[in-house]
Write a protein that holds these residues in place. Structure first.
Motif, short mmCIF file in Angstrom:
data_model
loop_
_atom_site.label_atom_id
_atom_site.label_comp_id
_atom_site.label_asym_id
_atom_site.label_seq_id
_atom_site.Cartn_x
_atom_site.Cartn_y
_atom_site.Cartn_z
N HIS A 44 3.01 -0.02 0.37
CA HIS A 44 2.22 0.41 1.53
C HIS A 44 0.77 0.66 1.12
N GLN A 45 0.54 1.29 -0.03
CA GLN A 45 -0.83 1.52 -0.49
C GLN A 45 -1.57 0.20 -0.68
N THR A 46 -0.92 -0.76 -1.32
CA THR A 46 -1.54 -2.07 -1.54
C THR A 46 -1.85 -2.77 -0.23
N GLU A 47 -0.90 -2.72 0.70
CA GLU A 47 -1.08 -3.37 2.00
C GLU A 47 -2.19 -2.70 2.79
N LEU A 48 -2.23 -1.36 2.75
CA LEU A 48 -3.24 -0.63 3.51
C LEU A 48 -4.64 -0.91 2.97
N VAL A 49 -4.79 -0.91 1.64
CA VAL A 49 -6.09 -1.19 1.04
C VAL A 49 -6.56 -2.59 1.45
N ALA A 50 -5.65 -3.56 1.39
CA ALA A 50 -6.02 -4.92 1.77
C ALA A 50 -6.42 -4.99 3.24
N ARG A 51 -5.69 -4.31 4.10
CA ARG A 51 -6.00 -4.33 5.54
C ARG A 51 -7.34 -3.67 5.81
N LEU A 52 -7.61 -2.56 5.13
CA LEU A 52 -8.88 -1.86 5.32
C LEU A 52 -10.06 -2.72 4.88
N LYS A 53 -9.89 -3.46 3.81
CA LYS A 53 -10.95 -4.37 3.36
C LYS A 53 -11.18 -5.46 4.40
N ASP A 54 -10.10 -5.96 5.00
CA ASP A 54 -10.23 -6.96 6.06
C ASP A 54 -10.98 -6.38 7.27
N LEU A 55 -10.85 -5.08 7.49
CA LEU A 55 -11.53 -4.42 8.61
C LEU A 55 -13.00 -4.12 8.31
N GLY A 56 -13.41 -4.27 7.03
CA GLY A 56 -14.81 -4.03 6.69
C GLY A 56 -15.05 -2.98 5.64
N ALA A 57 -13.99 -2.35 5.11
CA ALA A 57 -14.17 -1.37 4.03
C ALA A 57 -14.51 -2.10 2.73
N THR A 58 -15.22 -1.41 1.86
CA THR A 58 -15.61 -1.98 0.58
C THR A 58 -15.26 -1.02 -0.55
N PRO A 59 -14.97 -1.52 -1.75
CA PRO A 59 -14.68 -0.64 -2.88
C PRO A 59 -15.88 0.26 -3.18
N ALA A 60 -15.62 1.49 -3.59
CA ALA A 60 -16.68 2.45 -3.90
C ALA A 60 -16.42 3.08 -5.26
N ASP A 61 -17.48 3.20 -6.04
CA ASP A 61 -17.38 3.82 -7.35
C ASP A 61 -18.13 5.15 -7.30
#
Length: 245
Positions: A81-98
């Motif tokens: 679920h974590q992997t799927e949610l991260v992928a979906r959020l990126k598709d929605l426009g989220a970007t990795p943050a450091d």
């Protein structure tokens, strides 16, 4: 005590666009109470209800890039679920943050307006919170902040150390409110803040007066004549008490 945390408020360049991101991210619905405001809450939800802390997105002229002291942690139920949610959020426009997190089991992302949030690995503590596991507040003095917020609201304190503290609705439902030690004076303004609602709403002015005795101070952000009162907590984080007295 009759104040409850009912929503998290995001300042945005475009409330509709950012509101749609968060609605899709959480699986919630959207509505609007007026121009420049998008409300996000669970489908079929009757506001206010402690089973959820809702999200309001408000358009402001220039929501400059700042380091937020308030962010959301999202819950997951499994590694898949974590992997799927991260992928979906990126598709929605989220970007990795450091943010200097290093090698951690959670994923740090930024929404389309640059607001940082975390997608947590599955944790038993958050199994029944809904999509928002916790509202997290960075602070210099955890115990002092809990001293204020513990008296300000009717939420229950579950854990308190010098580094970390946890509160939750007295009904034992919905997300947690967490305070985490992050030393350093704040020199920026928050794009994300907490909104409190008095019960009954007619007690608003009395509740605002009580908050001032606890250490809250009045804050003028140019809001003018509005139905809510803008205050700052002891570490100068703005928050609002909703309703007109």
């Amino acid at each position: 005590m009759t104040l409850r945390l009912v929503q998290v408020n995001f300042k945005a360049r475009d409330d509709s666009a950012l509101g749609r991101f968060w609605a899709d991210a959480l699986g919630w619905g959207v509505s609007s109470e007026g121009p420049g405001v998008t409300n996000i809450e669970p489908l079929g939800f009757t506001w206010p209800d402690p089973t959820a802390v809702c999200v309001d997105v408000v358009t402001v002229p220039d929501p400059e890039t700042v380091k937020d002291r308030v962010h959301l942690d999202l819950a997951t139920t499994s590694a898949a679920h974590q992997t799927e949610l991260v992928a979906r959020l990126k598709d929605l426009g989220a970007t990795p943050a450091d943010v200097g997190q290093g090698d951690v089991p959670w994923t740090v992302l930024a929404d389309p307006d640059g607001n940082v949030f975390c997608v947590l690995e599955p944790r038993e503590t958050y199994r029944d919170t809904g999509p928002i596991a916790a509202v997290v507040v960075d602070c210099a003095d955890v115990r002092a902040m809990v001293g204020f917020w513990g008296q300000a609201m009717d939420w229950t304190l579950h854990e308190e150390t010098d580094e970390f503290a946890v509160m939750r609705s007295a009904k034992g439902v919905g997300p947690f409110l967490e305070f985490r030690r992050a030393p350093g004076a704040r020199t920026w303004w928050n794009r994300v803040h907490l909104d409190l609602l008095p019960f009954p709403v007619e007690d608003k002015e009395a509740e605002v007066a009580r908050l001032r005795t606890l250490g809250a101070t009045d804050l003028d952000l140019g809001q003018g004549d509005v139905p809510w009162t803008v205050l700052a907590d002891p570490e100068d984080n703005e928050f609002c008490v909703l309703g007109r007295g």
